[in-house]
Motif scaffolding. Structure first.
Motif, mmCIF file in Angstrom:
data_model
loop_
_atom_site.group_PDB
_atom_site.id
_atom_site.type_symbol
_atom_site.label_atom_id
_atom_site.label_comp_id
_atom_site.label_asym_id
_atom_site.label_seq_id
_atom_site.Cartn_x
_atom_site.Cartn_y
_atom_site.Cartn_z
ATOM 1 N N GLY A 119 -5.385 -7.937 4.543
ATOM 2 C CA GLY A 119 -6.743 -7.945 5.095
ATOM 3 C C GLY A 119 -7.296 -9.360 5.237
ATOM 4 O O GLY A 119 -7.992 -9.668 6.219
ATOM 5 N N ASP A 120 -6.975 -10.233 4.273
ATOM 6 C CA ASP A 120 -7.430 -11.624 4.355
ATOM 7 C C ASP A 120 -6.870 -12.292 5.607
ATOM 8 O O ASP A 120 -7.558 -13.057 6.290
ATOM 9 C CB ASP A 120 -6.973 -12.416 3.117
ATOM 10 N N ASN B 219 -4.308 -10.414 0.176
ATOM 11 C CA ASN B 219 -3.728 -9.254 0.853
ATOM 12 C C ASN B 219 -3.760 -9.434 2.363
ATOM 13 O O ASN B 219 -4.335 -10.394 2.886
ATOM 14 C CB ASN B 219 -4.462 -7.966 0.440
ATOM 15 N N THR C 55 -5.652 -10.767 8.501
ATOM 16 C CA THR C 55 -6.127 -10.195 9.777
ATOM 17 C C THR C 55 -7.563 -10.620 10.079
ATOM 18 O O THR C 55 -7.893 -10.936 11.222
ATOM 19 C CB THR C 55 -6.017 -8.658 9.758
ATOM 20 N N ILE C 56 -8.408 -10.673 9.050
ATOM 21 C CA ILE C 56 -9.798 -11.123 9.265
ATOM 22 C C ILE C 56 -9.818 -12.605 9.649
ATOM 23 O O ILE C 56 -10.578 -13.025 10.525
ATOM 24 C CB ILE C 56 -10.658 -10.866 8.003
ATOM 25 N N ASP D 67 0.857 -1.194 0.000
ATOM 26 C CA ASP D 67 0.000 0.000 0.000
ATOM 27 C C ASP D 67 0.891 1.242 0.000
ATOM 28 O O ASP D 67 1.297 1.719 1.064
ATOM 29 C CB ASP D 67 -0.918 -0.010 1.227
ATOM 30 N N HIS E 262 -0.333 -17.679 4.617
ATOM 31 C CA HIS E 262 -0.517 -16.410 3.899
ATOM 32 C C HIS E 262 0.728 -16.076 3.069
ATOM 33 O O HIS E 262 0.623 -15.692 1.897
ATOM 34 C CB HIS E 262 -0.795 -15.280 4.891
ATOM 35 N N GLN F 289 1.899 -7.721 11.469
ATOM 36 C CA GLN F 289 0.536 -7.170 11.558
ATOM 37 C C GLN F 289 -0.070 -7.367 12.945
ATOM 38 O O GLN F 289 -1.159 -6.879 13.237
ATOM 39 C CB GLN F 289 -0.388 -7.838 10.514
ATOM 40 N N ASN G 73 -9.046 -12.973 13.254
ATOM 41 C CA ASN G 73 -10.224 -12.623 14.068
ATOM 42 C C ASN G 73 -11.226 -13.769 14.101
ATOM 43 O O ASN G 73 -11.810 -14.080 15.145
ATOM 44 C CB ASN G 73 -10.900 -11.364 13.505
#
Length: 730
Positions: A325-326, A323, A328-329, A152, A302, A276, A332
């Motif tokens: 985001g995949d 990415n 970190t989600i 990013d 990942h 992260q 969770n």
């Protein structure tokens, strides 16, 4: 490119040698007499030996095979001395020989060439801090970020903005993620920032193709009487092909172009994944041991799926935007499921990660299988006992604090190798070869078009194209006479229907080749005005590429024009032999079809009709024989013998009759003749079988043909992760 051009201008480079290096012509259909060179490499050596400076190179390699084998099989051949008098050749001549002998080392060899000719500063890459790039910006000079997967670059813009007091909170920073209906928001933001002073970030402008022309004019208009603090930052994904470029030239010319490469290698990617999170993440779950094991496994997974992209189609059939985001989600979701279940819900977690979080990106069924297989290998009960190898020599770590995971990774992870991904080392050779081919294709396209690049000294582009055009027209056979063929047989069996369909498609292709070349010939003579289509055909012929209007009517192929045309003539010859009496050939060349699926379906149809079995219950059974095409004198009673298949990612071991690990540097070994027959689904053998996809070309993806079940002693999962497939062209 600069190095080649400057040396060419000063006449330090022979244009004929440069032309060989860039075009890499290869004599087709030759057999290598030495075991350390592939047939294609030997074809290139034969082509090179026709030039005066390389006279007798082929004989020398045959006569001094031991010396040449030692050179070719050395780990870093570009730094070794060539055998005998060949070590005295010029740097460019050595590059020509190296491309034929070790195409996978060409990116390194070219780096050494550039370093020798221009200096070290041209081969050492260092990231330029954004602060330095910002100094060159102005209201008239926007910044254009070319996006890389997993990176990013706009975070640097926000950090710089905070330092200068330009933030979203004070209304000075406008961040617009473009998509449906966001164009008006972007235009308003540009007007406000232009007037009051501020920055505008326009993310993913490639998603609004129709608005780009308006954006170009807007950029020109807003700089008039704009505030000195006004800046525009744009981002877009790079186009996958030259034809799909949509960003207006005006935007690109006016902008400073910046791209940030993602971290490379497993270690860098796992570190990035771990970064992260924090110690707090590891302490948030009541079931600490299970959470830590699965968390680390997820981070490794990942890193593997992101970095596997570099291996091209053998890595993933299609490119996916996995990415952070995949990840970190997913972590969770892992936390929630462990907190709310008394036992670890292995199946549920693998499904959520493989089908939804990461699988949501995946559109190819074979890639979905790969993702699912990785998760089955990386997430299973044994990991909680610390008995799981994530890669050869790399055990999953036990419970430790956050910083210790980084230390464990640095100390325990083996050096970067395809084995870390479950791939064979040949995958890296294939990836490096593909990279060098792309490099030379790009350099060739950037050569001046006023001369033929030196194919023959002083020859113009038009003269070179005219010579190739005449040669193709002279060698192109006449079209099949469909009426005469129909009168020759009354048989309309599934095989005969396939033969007719193939001849019709071949006629469409050869007719288009003849029409477009005759038209271009008239244009070159000045009897017709050169149209856009004619110019496109001329450029393709000049660059040794198959023209678009031919490939649209042809079969998928990655061959350059010369090899493609030689292959076309073989296909026509095969069809001519089959349609003489319409008797099924003893051994069918499966790769010779426009539509191999139609022939394989014909096998099912013929067997179903003969035995009065329902067609929807038919499947194909494949037995790999120990023989080659020349060993067969007649076709089988049912089904067909087929040849022309190559295996990538592994090899077929005729002795054991099973899939086996590849031999080093044998990227796509040929398979023996296969006996393909049809049976009902209940009779299909499935035990100890690997479902092997068959593709038309190395590009895989959309070129999928069929699934062949092949015998294996190893677990099928090993071959799925290794990207094992059958190809109809090596």
């Amino acid at each position: 490119v600069c190095s080649f051009r400057s040396k060419k201008r000063r006449k330090e480079i022979d244009p004929v040698e440069l032309d060989f290096l860039l075009r890499f012509p290869s004599v087709p259909n030759v057999v290598s007499p030495v075991d350390f060179l592939a047939h294609n490499s030997w074809g290139a050596i034969k082509s090179l030996s026709q030039m005066d400076e390389f006279r007798n190179l082929d004989r020398d390699i045959e006569g001094s095979a031991k010396r040449w084998k030692k050179f070719v099989e050395s780990e870093i051949p570009e730094k070794e001395k060539f055998p005998q008098e060949w070590k005295n050749k010029t740097s460019l001549q050595k590059l020509c020989m190296m491309r034929a002998l070790r195409p996978d080392r060409m990116t390194y060899a070219v780096s050494l060439f550039v370093e020798e000719k221009l200096g070290t500063k041209y081969v050492v890459t260092r990231a330029v801090p954004f602060e330095k790039s910002y100094e060159e910006t102005s209201p008239e000079t926007p910044v254009f970020f070319i996006l890389s997967p997993g990176v990013d670059p706009l975070k640097d813009v926000e950090i710089m903005g905070n330092k200068l007091g330009i933030t979203i909170n004070n209304g000075k920073l406008h961040n617009v993620s473009l998509g449906q209906g966001q164009e008006i928001v972007a235009e308003k933001a540009m007007d406000i920032a232009c007037k009051n002073g501020g920055w505008v970030i326009l993310q993913n402008i490639h998603l609004v193709k129709k608005w780009l022309g308006k954006l170009e004019k807007k950029l020109e208009n807003t700089v008039i009487d704009s505030d000195p603090l006004y800046r525009v930052y744009m981002s877009a994904e790079p186009a996958s092909t030259a034809e799909s470029h949509i960003i207006p030239q005006g935007i690109l010319e006016a902008s400073i172009k910046i791209t940030n490469e993602p971290p490379t290698g497993i270690k860098a990617n796992v570190h990035k994944a771990l970064d992260q999170f924090s110690q707090d993440t590891l302490e948030m779950c009541a079931r600490e041991n299970e959470f830590k094991s699965l968390w680390f496994s997820l981070c490794y997974f990942h890193a593997v799926v992101c970095e596997r992209r570099k291996f091209g189609p053998q890595g993933w059939n299609r490119l996916y935007p996995f990415n952070i985001g995949d990840l970190t989600i997913s972590v969770n979701v892992l936390y929630n499921y462990l907190e709310n279940n008394p036992k670890v819900p292995w199946t549920d977690l693998r499904y959520l990660f493989g089908e939804i979080m990461y699988g949501g990106h995946i559109t190819d069924d074979w890639d979905r299988r790969l993702c699912k297989t990785y998760l089955e290998e990386y997430m299973k009960p044994e990991m909680l006992e610390g008995e799981l190898l994530l890669a050869p020599g790399f055990n999953i770590p036990g419970s430790m604090d956050y910083q210790s995971y980084h230390v464990y990774l640095d100390e325990e992870l083996p050096p970067e190798t395809p084995y870390l991904y479950g791939l064979h080392p040949n995958a890296e050779i294939g990836f490096l070869t593909m990279t060098s081919e792309n490099l030379f294709r790009t350099v060739l396209e950037m050569q001046p078009r006023d001369t033929a690049g030196g194919g023959a000294a002083g020859m113009t582009k038009e003269e070179k194209v005219k010579g190739l055009l005449d040669e193709i027209l002279e060698r192109l056979p006449e079209e099949f006479n469909m009426m005469e063929m129909a009168g020759r047989t009354e048989d309309r069996s599934p095989y005969t229907v396939v033969a007719f369909q193939e001849c019709e498609r071949m006629n469409m292709l050869t007719s288009e080749i003849r029409r477009s070349l005759k038209e271009l010939d008239l244009g070159l003579k000045g009897e017709l005005t050169i149209s856009n289509e004619m110019e496109s055909t001329m450029n393709s012929v000049f660059l040794d590429r198959v023209p678009g209007n031919w490939s649209a009517r042809a079969y998928p192929s990655v061959l350059p024009l010369g090899a493609w045309f030689a292959d076309l003539l073989l296909r026509i010859k095969e069809l001519e032999g089959w349609t003489t009496d319409f008797a099924l050939p003893n051994v069918v060349w499966l790769a010779g079809f426009f539509n191999p699926q139609s022939f394989l379906t014909a096998i099912e149809q013929s067997t179903a009709r003969k035995n009065e079995w329902p067609l929807d219950r038919m499947v194909l059974s494949v037995d790999v024989t120990k023989k080659w095409k020349e060993d067969f004198n007649s076709p089988p009673r049912e089904g067909s013998y087929v040849h022309g298949l190559f295996m990538e990612g592994a090899r077929w071991d005729s002795q054991s009759g099973m899939i086996a690990d590849s031999r080093l540097k044998e990227l796509t070994p040929a398979c023996p003749v296969m006996f393909v027959k049809a049976c009902t689904v209940d009779r299909q053998e499935t035990k100890n079988m690997y479902e092997c996809p068959v593709y038309k070309t190395k590009e895989r993806g959309p070129t999928f043909v069929w699934t062949f079940n092949l015998k294996t002693k190893e677990k099928p999962e090993k071959w799925a992760i290794a990207g094992v497939a059958l190809l109809l062209s090596a």
